[in-house]
Every structure is written in structure tokens, then in C-alpha cells.
Design a protein around this motif. Structure first.
Motif, mmCIF file in Angstrom:
data_model
loop_
_atom_site.group_PDB
_atom_site.id
_atom_site.type_symbol
_atom_site.label_atom_id
_atom_site.label_comp_id
_atom_site.label_asym_id
_atom_site.label_seq_id
_atom_site.Cartn_x
_atom_site.Cartn_y
_atom_site.Cartn_z
ATOM 1 N N SER A 1 45.153 80.695 51.257
ATOM 2 C CA SER A 1 45.677 82.184 51.196
ATOM 3 C C SER A 1 44.291 82.402 52.191
ATOM 4 C CB SER A 1 44.962 82.336 49.819
ATOM 5 O OG SER A 1 44.234 82.177 48.825
ATOM 6 N N ASP A 2 43.386 81.955 52.278
ATOM 7 C CA ASP A 2 42.175 82.107 52.628
ATOM 8 C C ASP A 2 42.069 81.994 54.396
ATOM 9 O OD1 ASP A 2 39.439 81.133 51.395
ATOM 10 O OD2 ASP A 2 40.049 82.562 50.367
ATOM 11 N N ILE A 3 42.358 81.192 54.633
ATOM 12 C CA ILE A 3 42.922 81.582 56.157
ATOM 13 C C ILE A 3 43.931 82.560 56.551
ATOM 14 C CG2 ILE A 3 43.908 80.196 57.872
ATOM 15 C CD1 ILE A 3 43.056 77.559 56.348
ATOM 16 N N LYS A 4 45.303 82.538 55.637
ATOM 17 C CA LYS A 4 46.441 83.766 56.240
ATOM 18 C C LYS A 4 45.228 85.022 55.809
ATOM 19 C CE LYS A 4 50.595 82.675 54.115
ATOM 20 N NZ LYS A 4 50.778 82.703 52.295
ATOM 21 N N LYS A 5 43.755 85.531 54.882
ATOM 22 C CA LYS A 5 42.873 86.515 54.723
ATOM 23 C C LYS A 5 42.842 86.820 56.645
ATOM 24 C CE LYS A 5 42.436 86.991 50.189
ATOM 25 N NZ LYS A 5 41.540 87.002 49.607
ATOM 26 N N LYS A 6 41.943 85.469 57.186
ATOM 27 C CA LYS A 6 41.236 85.301 58.334
ATOM 28 C C LYS A 6 41.940 85.464 59.333
ATOM 29 C CE LYS A 6 36.792 82.722 57.306
ATOM 30 N NZ LYS A 6 37.553 81.400 56.454
ATOM 31 N N ILE A 7 43.158 85.111 59.464
ATOM 32 C CA ILE A 7 44.434 85.226 60.521
ATOM 33 C C ILE A 7 44.238 87.289 60.290
ATOM 34 C CG2 ILE A 7 46.363 85.174 61.013
ATOM 35 C CD1 ILE A 7 46.259 82.498 60.855
ATOM 36 N N GLY A 8 44.598 87.526 59.017
ATOM 37 C CA GLY A 8 45.268 89.278 58.910
ATOM 38 C C GLY A 8 43.579 89.974 59.662
ATOM 39 N N SER A 9 42.803 89.725 59.432
ATOM 40 C CA SER A 9 41.138 89.981 59.292
ATOM 41 C C SER A 9 41.539 90.998 60.878
ATOM 42 C CB SER A 9 40.565 90.126 59.052
ATOM 43 O OG SER A 9 39.961 88.808 59.675
#
Lengths: 228, 486
Positions: free
Chosen positions: B35-43
Motif C-alpha cells: 500500500s505504501d508503494i501504491k501511495k507513492k505511485i499515486g502521488s
């Protein structure tokens, strides 16, 4: 091509969704638990697309202002002089006869619609039973009828609370007041006693003692005779 | 191959977990990492702030068209009307900066919540008339999709202003003016008063004015939350922080008489986060000073009042915080449901609160007795010495009462003429004021918000002419005195 379009759609979706992230984080009132559970497709779409959100807002505004438009037209029709709720073709001949009673039960009358009722200086009986849009503001407009109004019925109006009932003290000639079945009134028993004290010559119907919260002090307070 | 390696690793984790917990070794929390990686990609995607080094979500945006200093009812009202009257959707970016999100010292929520049309100035009467219209149709104005309708708990019981022999002529003139403007106010003689309100002692009253309609009191907290919810749905950004600095650019011009005038524009607002030294410079086009009791400090930050006294440059914004007490008492034999909001001849005011024979009220102290506004501590002796004697005289039942509660709040008191300041500053050309209402800001908030929004968007007042309330009157010495202040 299906693949690039779906990719673009997903990108647009994410773009809209992420740019709304700021709104979501700084939201003041979080949605209630049961609302969240019942999240429909429409709510999901309006969270992610600005256009759907704008459409829903437009429809809501239309719904809110529709009340006023409907009411003015309706009022114009039935406010011609007539006896208790009887519509007759000859009311045009009765233009000079003073109106004694108006029965507006169940009508969509609201604050602006009362403009038509207030000039009736000889009105003795007014029934606003089950009117969905009659609220505290409407009750505060009734004081011009104080000289003649003897009977008022407000039963079943969902938006009337004890705050609106407090401004009925202008109606000093009132003899019968029906305030049964008012769901928005908290403490019905106490409200009934306070209204009876406020209008000593009036018979107050409804809000039976069985419903309300009566303690021994409040029972002693009742100075006026209780007809029920 | 990658998937099988994953599976292998997770199975190894399962094996190790039994022994690892004793030694306190870290477990591989794969879900959290994903979920951290997903957030980083989302940003990284457009629209999100790209902040690889540290979290900046609590900071305000770097650019905003309008910055509103103060998130009370006036600030939110200006934000609402700016968004409502904008010509294009999302045409104007608004940021509301509020130091205290709990509103613990805000005048809005500590207010008694009354609304009346009985003022001595026609503009104030018009402001109140529009505001009461706004409150009546609040669910049309502040409707938000998927949210329940607002209930302001409005008590339409009216205001009763009492006047002694000296004030009777003034009261009569005021009532005549109010009726001309469209307020429904009537005059009552002492005899009529005694008949209508038998619990009152009418000694010393020569005349009284009674508001029949559109006057009463309501719950300011629900109005504030309703505005907040609506304004957020319209896209206004909120920031919890304090404005510490305005960066201005100056432009020197020469008037026709050869005098040099320095006009300033604020182009940056420094918003400092609470409990930290971190600040964010927000580039802005317009600043609205709706800081209530602290508007004077905000104006000083912009350099208003820094100059030789007597000149326009040296005219300060004369708004300062004044502490006012409100007391709640219980009186079992007190007046009933018909009791209006009574304002006595000497300034003591009181009203009913709820159904349980509770009342609240207070008195504005004289200039000499002004309490120190450094904190919001309540002075109970003030009630005993100054308020209770008058209460007991006017309503004999109040001679025996029991104080249940008391609180203090600030008036954004305009020491010049106790009336609001609205509109731009003549020298700091992009700072607009919406403050200084000295105790009647809440009841004028919707109308003042609209006036300021019109000034910002159109350049002049369109619906209600608020030009007597401009800042320039402080320099010119033109008072617009409001007499009916409690």
C-alpha cells in the motif's frame, strides 16, 4: 482501440480521484456509518467525476426550490372564498363574503404561501394538518390573525417544534389548539403544559400526559384547568 | 519466477514467525509495503502534490487566488459567496486559514445567537433582513448532496427593546425607520407591555419596541458547521495554521496635488503551522481579513497603521478584542414560553434557553470596567454586582435564581463607532476587511459575506450599499454610529 482508451479512462479516473484527495483529507464531517455501507453506484460516480457531482447538486437545488414554485400556483387556485373545504363553482359570486374557515390540510403551503392567508381579517378557523412544509417560521407569521382566529389545528406537521409553538402567544383569541402528533417536538408533555400556561383561555388538544415526561413538580405547575 | 520467489519468502516468514517473535525480529509486513508503494505511485500522477522527501499534506497550497484569514462565520460566509457568485466553475481558488479548528475562542460559537432587525442604521436593518432570509432558506443555500438538511433551532420569539424617558424619542424614530426598511416591528406602551407580559415590572419604561417576526435566536454552531460543509463541497481549501507575515510589494504614485502615495499589494502570505516553526508561503492575489477579535493584529502585519498619526498611512484598524460574559441561570418561577429576547433600558439583556426555566443573559460593561481580554476567565462577581440587581428589578421572579453556568467570549469591538469594517483598504489595495462588528457579526454574516464577495468579484457593492462601512471613514472621521449595541 480498447486498450489505450481503457488506460486513458483509468488515468482520468485516478486523476479526478487523486485531485479530490485534498477534499477528503480536510473533510469536516465524516459520512455516517450507515451511509457508508449503502454507498451506491451513483455516490461512487459522483465522488470520482466532477460532472456527475454537479448534476446531482443541480437536481438537489431544483428539488429544494420546486416547493416554492408549486405552492404559489396551487395557492392561487384555492384561496378564493369558500366554506369549510367545499369547492364550488359559485365562489366567484362570494367575493365579498368574509372567509371564516380555511382548511389547508395536507397542502404544500409554505412560508410564502401564507401571504394569501394573512389578509383574511375575519378568519376564525385554520387547519394546517399534515402540511409537510409548515415549520416554525410559518408559525411566526400567524400573528396578523390574532384578532379573529379561534381555532387552529397543527396536528401531524413534521417540521413544527416547540420553538414555533412559542410564538403562538400572539393569538390571544384562540380557543382550540390542536397540537397532537408533532414528531419534531421534544418533551411533548412539558411543551403542552407550557403552551397551556401561555394561552390560558385556550383548550389545548393532543400531547397527552401519557406521552410526555411529567414529574411531580410539573404537575403542580399546571394552573389552568385541564379539560382532558 | 518473481511470484514463486514471493511465495517462497512468505512461506519462510510463516516458518520464522514462530521463533522470531521471541527474539523481537521484524516481520515482513508485505501488505503495508504494497500500500505504501501504491501511495507513492499515486502521488506521481498529475493533481497530487509530488513530495518525495516529506509529507506536505497538512501545508496549504503554494498558490491561491484568495486567502481568507479566519475561519469563523464571517470568513466562511465570504468563502461561500465567493464560490457562489463566481462566473466560471472553479474559477476562483479560495483558501481559508484558521488557527484553531476547535473554535475554542471564536466569537461565533461563544455567541448568544440572536438575530434582530432593530438597529439604528438603515444599512444594518437591511443586512439583518437579508440574513434572516438566508437563515430561513438555509437548506436551499447550503444543500450538500448526500448530507442531511440543517436544523438551526431557530426560536422566532422576537426582541423586546425597552426605553426610558430619555431614549423614547430615539426608539420611536428608529422603529419608524425600521418599518420603512421592511422590518416588522411594533411599538408598545407600558400598559400594553404589562398586559402582554405580566411577569415584567414596567417601572421606568416609557416605550418599548417589539419585533413580531423574523427576530429571535438560533444555534450558531450549526450554522458554522453547515457553512463549513457546504464550502468544502464547493472546493474551498482549509488550512490549520496562523498567518505570521505578509510580503508586500510597493508602488509609488503621485496624486494630482503632487503628494506622494505608496500603494502596497500583498503577494505572499506566510502561514505557520501550529506547534512548529514550519511555514508555507502562499502566493495570493487577494487577502480577506476576517480574523474577528484579532483583526487588528492581522492589519498590523500588513503595515496598516505604521506611519505618522493623523495621516491615512498612520490610521490603524480600530478593532480590538473585548471580553463579554454570558451567564446561564435557572429560575423555577420565571417567565414562560412567550418570553422574547429582552434588552433593558440600561443594556442588560436576557432570554429564555430551552424549556426548563433556564435563562441566559449578560451586560456589556462600561469603558472603565472593561475586563482584561488576555484570557476568557469568567468574573462571577460581575453578575452579582452589576447584572443581578437589574434583572431582579425588571423581572421580580428573577430575584431568586441560581446561576448554572457562565462563559466569556470576545467581541471584535470597533472602538471608533461599533460598526463593521467592510471593503478594501485604500493603501494596501488587496486587503479586504470583513470584521469589527462588535457583537452583531453573527447576525449580519450572510449579508456581509455577499457584500465582500461582490466587492472582490465586481469591484463595487451591488445589492446592499455598504460604502459607509469602508475603512476610509476612520481617517476622514465620519462615524456611522450604531446605538443599539448590547
Amino acid at each position: 482501440m480498447a486498450a489505450p482508451r481503457s488506460f486513458l479512462c483509468r488515468l482520468a479516473l485516478a486523476y479526478n480521484g487523486s485531485s479530490r484527495g485534498m477534499h477528503g483529507l480536510s473533510g469536516a464531517v465524516p459520512p455516517e456509518g450507515n451511509q457508508r455501507k449503502r454507498r451506491t453506484l451513483l455516490q461512487f460516480l459522483s465522488d470520482h467525476f466532477y460532472d456527475v457531482e454537479a448534476l446531482r447538486l443541480y437536481l438537489l437545488q431544483r428539488k429544494m426550490s420546486k416547493v416554492h414554485q408549486e405552492n404559489r400556483f396551487q395557492d392561487h387556485e384555492w384561496i378564493r372564498p369558500n366554506k369549510r373545504g367545499h369547492f364550488s363553482g359559485e365562489f366567484l359570486k362570494l367575493l365579498t363574503v368574509p372567509v371564516q374557515a380555511v382548511d389547508a390540510s395536507g397542502c404544500a403551503i409554505n412560508y410564502d404561501g401564507l401571504d394569501n392567508l394573512l389578509p383574511l381579517k375575519e378568519l376564525q378557523s385554520l387547519s394546517l394538518q399534515h402540511c409537510p412544509h409548515v415549520d416554525d417560521w410559518c408559525l411566526s407569521r400567524l400573528y396578523p390573525l390574532a384578532g379573529s382566529l379561534q381555532e387552529l389545528s397543527l396536528s401531524g406537521c413534521p417540521q413544527i417544534s416547540e420553538r414555533g409553538l412559542a410564538c403562538l402567544h400572539h393569538l390571544q383569541n384562540l380557543r382550540r389548539l390542536d397540537i397532537s402528533n408533532l414528531p419534531a417536538v421534544s418533551y411533548p408533555g412539558l411543551t403542552r403544559i407550557l403552551v397551556e400556561e401561555m394561552l390560558p383561555n385556550c383548550e389545548v388538544l393532543g400531547m397527552d400526559e401519557a406521552q410526555g415526561l411529567l414529574g411531580p413538580e410539573e404537575q403542580l405547575q399546571t394552573a389552568s384547568p385541564n379539560p382532558a | 519466477m518473481f511470484r514463486s520467489a514471493l511465495r517462497l519468502r512468505s512461506s519462510r516468514v510463516l516458518l520464522v514467525r514462530g521463533l522470531g517473535t521471541r527474539r523481537g525480529g521484524s516481520t515482513l509486513d508485505w501488505d503495508e509495503k504494497v500500500s505504501d508503494i501504491k501511495k507513492k505511485i499515486g502521488s506521481i500522477l498529475p493533481g497530487e502534490t509530488w513530495a518525495p522527501l516529506y509529507d506536505t499534506r497538512h501545508l496549504p497550497p503554494e498558490h491561491s487566488d484568495v486567502v481568507i484569514v479566519g475561519g469563523g462565520v464571517l470568513g466562511l460566509s465570504v468563502a461561500f459567496w465567493l464560490k457562489k457568485l463566481q462566473k466560471k466553475r472553479d474559477g476562483i481558488r479560495v483558501l481559508v486559514v484558521e488557527r484553531d479548528h476547535t473554535y475554542s475562542k471564536a466569537s461565533t460559537v461563544l455567541s448568544v445567537g440572536g438575530i434582530r432587525q432593530q438597529f439604528s442604521l438603515p444599512e444594518n436593518v437591511q443586512l439583518s433582513l437579508f440574513s434572516v432570509n438566508f437563515l430561513r432558506n438555509i437548506n436551499e443555500y447550503l444543500a450538500v448532496v448526500d448530507s442531511p438538511p440543517l436544523d438551526l433551532q431557530f426560536n422566532p420569539s422576537g426582541y423586546l427593546l425597552l426605553a426610558s424617558e430619555q431614549g423614547a424619542a430615539n426608539l420611536e424614530n428608529n422603529v419608524k425607520m425600521q418599518r420603512q426598511e421592511g422590518a416588522k416591528v411594533g411599538l408598545m406602551s407600558p400598559q400594553q407591555l404589562q398586559n402582554k407580559f405580566p411577569w415584567m415590572n414596567v417601572k421606568g419604561v416609557a416605550l418599548a419596541s417589539y419585533g413580531m417576526e423574523d427576530e429571535g435566536w438560533f444555534d450558531p454552531w450549526s450554522l458554522l458547521q453547515g457553512l463549513r460543509r457546504k464550502v468544502q463541497s464547493m472546493g474551498v481549501l482549509f488550512c490549520q495554521g496562523e498567518v505570521t507575515r505578509f510580503t508586500t510589494s510597493s508602488n509609488s504614485m503621485v496624486t494630482s496635488s503632487g503628494e506622494e502615495v505608496v500603494l502596497k499589494r500583498i503577494y505572499e502570505v506566510h502561514v505557520k503551522m501550529n506547534n512548529s516553526l514550519e511555514y508555507q508561503p502562499v502566493e495570493c492575489a487577494i487577502v480577506i481579513n476576517a480574523a474577528g477579535a484579532w483583526s487588528g493584529q492581522i492589519a498590523e502585519l500588513a503595515g496598516i497603521g505604521k506611519g505618522p498619526p493623523g495621516t491615512l498611512k498612520g490610521t490603524k484598524l480600530p478593532v480590538e478584542p473585548r471580553k463579554r460574559y454570558v451567564y446561564v441561570w435557572h429560575c423555577p418561577q420565571g417567565p414562560g414560553l412567550e418570553m422574547p429576547f429582552v434588552a433593558d433600558t440600561n443594556g442588560v439583556y436576557f432570554r429564555r434557553e430551552g424549556l426548563g426555566n433556564n435563562y441566559l443573559g449578560g451586560l456589556s460593561p462600561t469603558e472603565e470596567e472593561e475586563p482584561d481580554p488576555i484570557n476568557l476567565d469568567v468574573d462571577h462577581d460581575f453578575f452579582q454586582d452589576k447584572v443581578w440587581p437589574h434583572l431582579g428589578r425588571r423581572v421580580p421572579a428573577f430575584q431568586s435564581l441560581k446561576v448554572q453556568n457562565a462563559w466569556a467570549g470576545y467581541y471584535d469591538y470597533n472602538t471608533f463607532d461599533q460598526n463593521g469594517v467592510v471593503g478594501p483598504h485604500p493603501l494596501v489595495v488587496n486587503m479586504y476587511f470583513a470584521t469589527g462588528f462588535s457583537g452583531h457579526g453573527l447576525q449580519h454574516a450572510p449579508a456581509v459575506g455577499r457584500a465582500v464577495a461582490e466587492m472582490v468579484l465586481e469591484g463595487h457593492f451591488q445589492t446592499i450599499d455598504m460604502s459607509p462601512f469602508l475603512f476610509s471613514r476612520f481617517h476622514l472621521g465620519e462615524k456611522v454610529q450604531e446605538d443599539n449595541i448590547f
